[in-house]
Design a protein around this motif. Structure first.
Motif, PDB file in Angstrom:
ATOM      1  N   VAL A 208       0.852  -1.187   0.000  1.00 11.95           N
ATOM      2  CA  VAL A 208       0.000   0.000   0.000  1.00 11.95           C
ATOM      3  C   VAL A 208       0.890   1.240   0.000  1.00 11.95           C
ATOM      4  CG1 VAL A 208      -1.768   1.281   1.261  1.00 11.95           C
ATOM      5  CG2 VAL A 208      -1.808  -1.215   1.235  1.00 11.95           C
ATOM      6  N   THR A 209       0.630   2.180  -0.913  1.00  9.08           N
ATOM      7  CA  THR A 209       1.445   3.379  -1.033  1.00  9.08           C
ATOM      8  C   THR A 209       1.128   4.352   0.097  1.00  9.08           C
ATOM      9  OG1 THR A 209       1.549   3.142  -3.439  1.00  9.08           O
ATOM     10  CG2 THR A 209       2.065   5.313  -2.523  1.00  9.08           C
ATOM     11  N   LEU A 210       2.154   4.685   0.877  1.00 13.81           N
ATOM     12  CA  LEU A 210       1.993   5.653   1.958  1.00 13.81           C
ATOM     13  C   LEU A 210       2.230   7.071   1.461  1.00 13.81           C
ATOM     14  CD1 LEU A 210       1.565   6.100   5.017  1.00 13.81           C
ATOM     15  CD2 LEU A 210       4.034   5.746   5.320  1.00 13.81           C
ATOM     16  N   VAL A 211       3.220   7.248   0.591  1.00  7.27           N
ATOM     17  CA  VAL A 211       3.469   8.537  -0.054  1.00  7.27           C
ATOM     18  C   VAL A 211       4.016   8.244  -1.445  1.00  7.27           C
ATOM     19  CG1 VAL A 211       5.824   8.747   0.821  1.00  7.27           C
ATOM     20  CG2 VAL A 211       4.556  10.803   0.246  1.00  7.27           C
ATOM     21  N   ASP A 212       3.652   9.108  -2.421  1.00  7.59           N
ATOM     22  CA  ASP A 212       4.063   8.853  -3.805  1.00  7.59           C
ATOM     23  C   ASP A 212       5.015   9.932  -4.288  1.00  7.59           C
ATOM     24  OD1 ASP A 212       4.204   7.522  -6.225  1.00  7.59           O
ATOM     25  OD2 ASP A 212       2.042   7.163  -6.307  1.00  7.59           O
ATOM     26  N   LEU A 213       5.474   9.777  -5.539  1.00  7.25           N
ATOM     27  CA  LEU A 213       6.513  10.641  -6.084  1.00  7.25           C
ATOM     28  C   LEU A 213       6.072  12.088  -6.218  1.00  7.25           C
ATOM     29  CD1 LEU A 213       7.809   8.241  -8.889  1.00  7.25           C
ATOM     30  CD2 LEU A 213       8.862   8.670  -6.665  1.00  7.25           C
ATOM     31  N   ASP A 214       4.756  12.356  -6.264  1.00 12.00           N
ATOM     32  CA  ASP A 214       4.288  13.732  -6.414  1.00 12.00           C
ATOM     33  C   ASP A 214       4.330  14.520  -5.109  1.00 12.00           C
ATOM     34  OD1 ASP A 214       2.339  12.318  -5.140  1.00 12.00           O
ATOM     35  OD2 ASP A 214       0.667  13.067  -6.349  1.00 12.00           O
ATOM     36  N   GLN A 215       4.698  13.870  -4.004  1.00  9.87           N
ATOM     37  CA  GLN A 215       4.750  14.528  -2.698  1.00  9.87           C
ATOM     38  C   GLN A 215       6.180  14.504  -2.167  1.00  9.87           C
ATOM     39  OE1 GLN A 215       2.202  15.966  -0.207  1.00  9.87           O
ATOM     40  NE2 GLN A 215       4.309  16.673   0.084  1.00  9.87           N
ATOM     41  N   PRO A 216       6.896  15.656  -2.194  1.00 11.73           N
ATOM     42  CA  PRO A 216       8.278  15.657  -1.672  1.00 11.73           C
ATOM     43  C   PRO A 216       8.294  15.352  -0.175  1.00 11.73           C
ATOM     44  CG  PRO A 216       7.535  17.897  -2.135  1.00 11.73           C
ATOM     45  CD  PRO A 216       6.483  16.982  -2.677  1.00 11.73           C
ATOM     46  N   VAL A 217       9.348  14.668   0.245  1.00 15.18           N
ATOM     47  CA  VAL A 217       9.460  14.287   1.650  1.00 15.18           C
ATOM     48  C   VAL A 217      10.793  14.779   2.204  1.00 15.18           C
ATOM     49  CG1 VAL A 217       7.994  12.270   1.330  1.00 15.18           C
ATOM     50  CG2 VAL A 217      10.471  12.024   1.143  1.00 15.18           C
ATOM     51  N   ARG A 218      10.783  15.095   3.492  1.00 14.48           N
ATOM     52  CA  ARG A 218      11.989  15.540   4.181  1.00 14.48           C
ATOM     53  C   ARG A 218      12.755  14.365   4.776  1.00 14.48           C
ATOM     54  NH1 ARG A 218      13.838  20.395   3.498  1.00 14.48           N
ATOM     55  NH2 ARG A 218      11.835  21.324   4.015  1.00 14.48           N
ATOM     56  N   GLU A 219      12.026  13.358   5.241  1.00 16.36           N
ATOM     57  CA  GLU A 219      12.689  12.260   5.947  1.00 16.36           C
ATOM     58  C   GLU A 219      11.789  11.033   5.947  1.00 16.36           C
ATOM     59  OE1 GLU A 219      13.821  11.116  10.565  1.00 16.36           O
ATOM     60  OE2 GLU A 219      13.722  13.239   9.971  1.00 16.36           O
ATOM     61  N   VAL A 220      12.429   9.854   5.878  1.00 13.24           N
ATOM     62  CA  VAL A 220      11.741   8.567   6.013  1.00 13.24           C
ATOM     63  C   VAL A 220      12.518   7.748   7.041  1.00 13.24           C
ATOM     64  CG1 VAL A 220      11.000   6.447   4.864  1.00 13.24           C
ATOM     65  CG2 VAL A 220      10.984   8.620   3.602  1.00 13.24           C
ATOM     66  N   SER A 221      11.814   7.147   7.995  1.00 13.48           N
ATOM     67  CA  SER A 221      12.469   6.275   8.964  1.00 13.48           C
ATOM     68  C   SER A 221      11.690   4.978   9.082  1.00 13.48           C
ATOM     69  CB  SER A 221      12.576   6.947  10.337  1.00 13.48           C
ATOM     70  OG  SER A 221      11.291   7.179  10.890  1.00 13.48           O
ATOM     71  N   VAL A 239       4.114  22.888   0.453  1.00 11.71           N
ATOM     72  CA  VAL A 239       4.279  24.319   0.156  1.00 11.71           C
ATOM     73  C   VAL A 239       5.436  24.902   0.980  1.00 11.71           C
ATOM     74  CG1 VAL A 239       3.041  26.493  -0.226  1.00 11.71           C
ATOM     75  CG2 VAL A 239       1.768  24.350  -0.093  1.00 11.71           C
ATOM     76  N   GLY A 240       6.556  24.199   0.944  1.00 12.59           N
ATOM     77  CA  GLY A 240       7.751  24.696   1.593  1.00 12.59           C
ATOM     78  C   GLY A 240       7.813  24.495   3.092  1.00 12.59           C
ATOM     79  N   ALA A 241       6.797  23.913   3.693  1.00 12.44           N
ATOM     80  CA  ALA A 241       6.790  23.692   5.139  1.00 12.44           C
ATOM     81  C   ALA A 241       6.573  22.216   5.413  1.00 12.44           C
ATOM     82  CB  ALA A 241       5.688  24.515   5.800  1.00 12.44           C
ATOM     83  N   ASP A 242       7.046  21.773   6.565  1.00 13.34           N
ATOM     84  CA  ASP A 242       6.850  20.376   6.950  1.00 13.34           C
ATOM     85  C   ASP A 242       5.383  20.127   7.291  1.00 13.34           C
ATOM     86  OD1 ASP A 242       9.484  19.871   6.595  1.00 13.34           O
ATOM     87  OD2 ASP A 242      10.028  20.001   8.712  1.00 13.34           O
ATOM     88  N   ALA A 243       4.824  19.066   6.702  1.00 15.03           N
ATOM     89  CA  ALA A 243       3.452  18.678   7.004  1.00 15.03           C
ATOM     90  C   ALA A 243       3.460  17.659   8.127  1.00 15.03           C
ATOM     91  CB  ALA A 243       2.785  18.109   5.751  1.00 15.03           C
ATOM     92  N   LEU A 244       2.278  17.274   8.589  1.00 12.34           N
ATOM     93  CA  LEU A 244       2.185  16.274   9.644  1.00 12.34           C
ATOM     94  C   LEU A 244       2.773  14.950   9.153  1.00 12.34           C
ATOM     95  CD1 LEU A 244      -1.401  16.979  11.020  1.00 12.34           C
ATOM     96  CD2 LEU A 244       0.792  17.557  12.091  1.00 12.34           C
ATOM     97  N   PRO A 245       3.487  14.235  10.008  1.00 12.64           N
ATOM     98  CA  PRO A 245       4.089  12.973   9.573  1.00 12.64           C
ATOM     99  C   PRO A 245       3.034  11.921   9.267  1.00 12.64           C
ATOM    100  CG  PRO A 245       4.369  13.290  11.934  1.00 12.64           C
ATOM    101  CD  PRO A 245       3.815  14.565  11.409  1.00 12.64           C
ATOM    102  N   LEU A 246       3.378  11.054   8.307  1.00 10.63           N
ATOM    103  CA  LEU A 246       2.527   9.921   7.948  1.00 10.63           C
ATOM    104  C   LEU A 246       3.126   8.679   8.575  1.00 10.63           C
ATOM    105  CD1 LEU A 246       2.142  10.752   4.136  1.00 10.63           C
ATOM    106  CD2 LEU A 246       0.564  11.350   5.984  1.00 10.63           C
ATOM    107  N   ARG A 247       2.277   7.865   9.200  1.00 13.31           N
ATOM    108  CA  ARG A 247       2.776   6.680   9.900  1.00 13.31           C
ATOM    109  C   ARG A 247       2.023   5.442   9.448  1.00 13.31           C
ATOM    110  NH1 ARG A 247       2.564  10.682  13.991  1.00 13.31           N
ATOM    111  NH2 ARG A 247       4.640  11.192  14.845  1.00 13.31           N
ATOM    112  N   ALA A 248       2.748   4.323   9.426  1.00 15.37           N
ATOM    113  CA  ALA A 248       2.143   3.034   9.083  1.00 15.37           C
ATOM    114  C   ALA A 248       3.016   1.943   9.692  1.00 15.37           C
ATOM    115  CB  ALA A 248       2.026   2.859   7.568  1.00 15.37           C
ATOM    116  N   SER A 249       2.509   0.737   9.717  1.00 17.40           N
ATOM    117  CA  SER A 249       3.283  -0.410  10.181  1.00 17.40           C
ATOM    118  C   SER A 249       2.985  -1.597   9.287  1.00 17.40           C
ATOM    119  CB  SER A 249       2.958  -0.748  11.644  1.00 17.40           C
ATOM    120  OG  SER A 249       1.590  -1.063  11.792  1.00 17.40           O
TER     121      SER A 249
END
Length: 290
Positions: A208-221, A239-249
């Motif tokens: 399942v895709t959590l984030v795709d190529l059209d959404q820039p990301v700052r960090e993945v852990s 828009v140049g600012a950090d958005a809320l983190p996305l989480r999954a397991s």
């Protein structure tokens, strides 16, 4: 992480001492050897390099392996056992000695030589989850994209000031470098390394895709979770600012996109365009305090 068994102090031990531990803190190595020898039959190996280190583990026979060294020695040992397909049947013990001990500590291993050696003798086996990637690399504590520039990443780094001051040959080398530097004209300060900008990555958890190529990301852990699944956290940029983190397991994590590097435990790898990590539940048996 479940308790499996206790062990008697009469077990035979193969004590493999990493060369860097001997150089950095010979006194802690000596203390650990004394405690282990007083409580069990021990065979001590002093390998001079990675090849001898690997041969010592391969020839351990029925002896329980005990590694005296830092986080790099711990990861090296687990990786060797995994590649030989012996990790599941082996119960590993670690006495952390050296400059980088945070990984061992995060897994529950005491970072003091005496307490760690006593856990080897009187502790319990606990089964820990690990991540294994599609190039057969093993991750114990977690991974991050982009990699963090940690102490020890550059040549000659890795030992804090206080640790070096207790090692005579390191102290002499530092004095020589300072003396040579005083006779030379000052150099221009080195430019700071560039700060990694947002990346465009696709992160999939169990398909399942959590984030795709059209959404820039700052960090993945990605870290092995406590209940048989990996915890994934993505910090997107909006828009140049950090958005809320996305989480999954989940049990399988795939990251793909533009060339990226990642830090897994103490090692930086890449660049790669695609990497998949699969959680192996209870793959590592580690002796910890009861």
């Amino acid at each position: 992480m479940a308790e499996v068994a206790t062990f008697a102090t009469s077990d035979q031990l193969l004590v493999v001492i990493d060369p860097m531990a001997r150089a950095m803190d010979g006194e802690s190595v000596r203390i650990a050897k004394d405690v282990l020898s007083a409580g069990a039959a021990t065979k001590v190996c002093l390998p001079d390099g990675p090849d001898e280190f690997a041969r010592a583990l391969a020839r351990r026979g029925s002896r329980r392996p005990v590694v005296i060294g830092d986080d790099s020695a711990l990861v090296r040992t687990v990786s060797l056992l995994h590649r030989r397909r012996e990790l599941a049947e082996c119960v590993l013990s670690v006495v952390p000695v050296g400059a980088m001990l945070s990984l061992a500590g995060s897994l529950g291993v005491p970072t003091g030589a005496v307490a760690a050696a006593r856990a080897v003798l009187d502790g319990v086996e606990r089964r820990l989850d690990v991540l294994v990637d599609d190039s057969d690399g093993v991750v114990l504590g977690g991974l991050r994209i982009p990699p963090v520039h940690a102490v020890g990443a550059g040549a000659g780094a890795g030992a804090p000031e206080g640790a070096e001051s207790g090692v005579p040959w390191l102290r002499s080398a530092r004095s020589l470098v300072r003396a040579l530097g005083a006779t030379r004209p000052p150099r221009e300060p080195a430019a700071a390394p560039p700060v990694a900008g947002p990346a465009r990555l696709r992160v999939e958890v169990d398909g399942v895709t959590l984030v795709d190529l059209d959404q820039p990301v700052r960090e993945v852990s990605v870290t092995p979770g406590p209940v048989g699944s990996a915890a994934v956290e993505v910090h997107p940029v909006s828009v140049g600012a950090d958005a809320l983190p996305l989480r999954a397991s989940g049990r399988q994590v795939t990251v793909s996109g533009a060339d990226f590097r990642y830090r897994a435990d103490a090692t930086v790898s890449g660049p790669v365009r695609r990497r998949t990590w699969i959680l192996h539940e209870g793959a590592l048996g580690l002796m910890l305090p009861g």
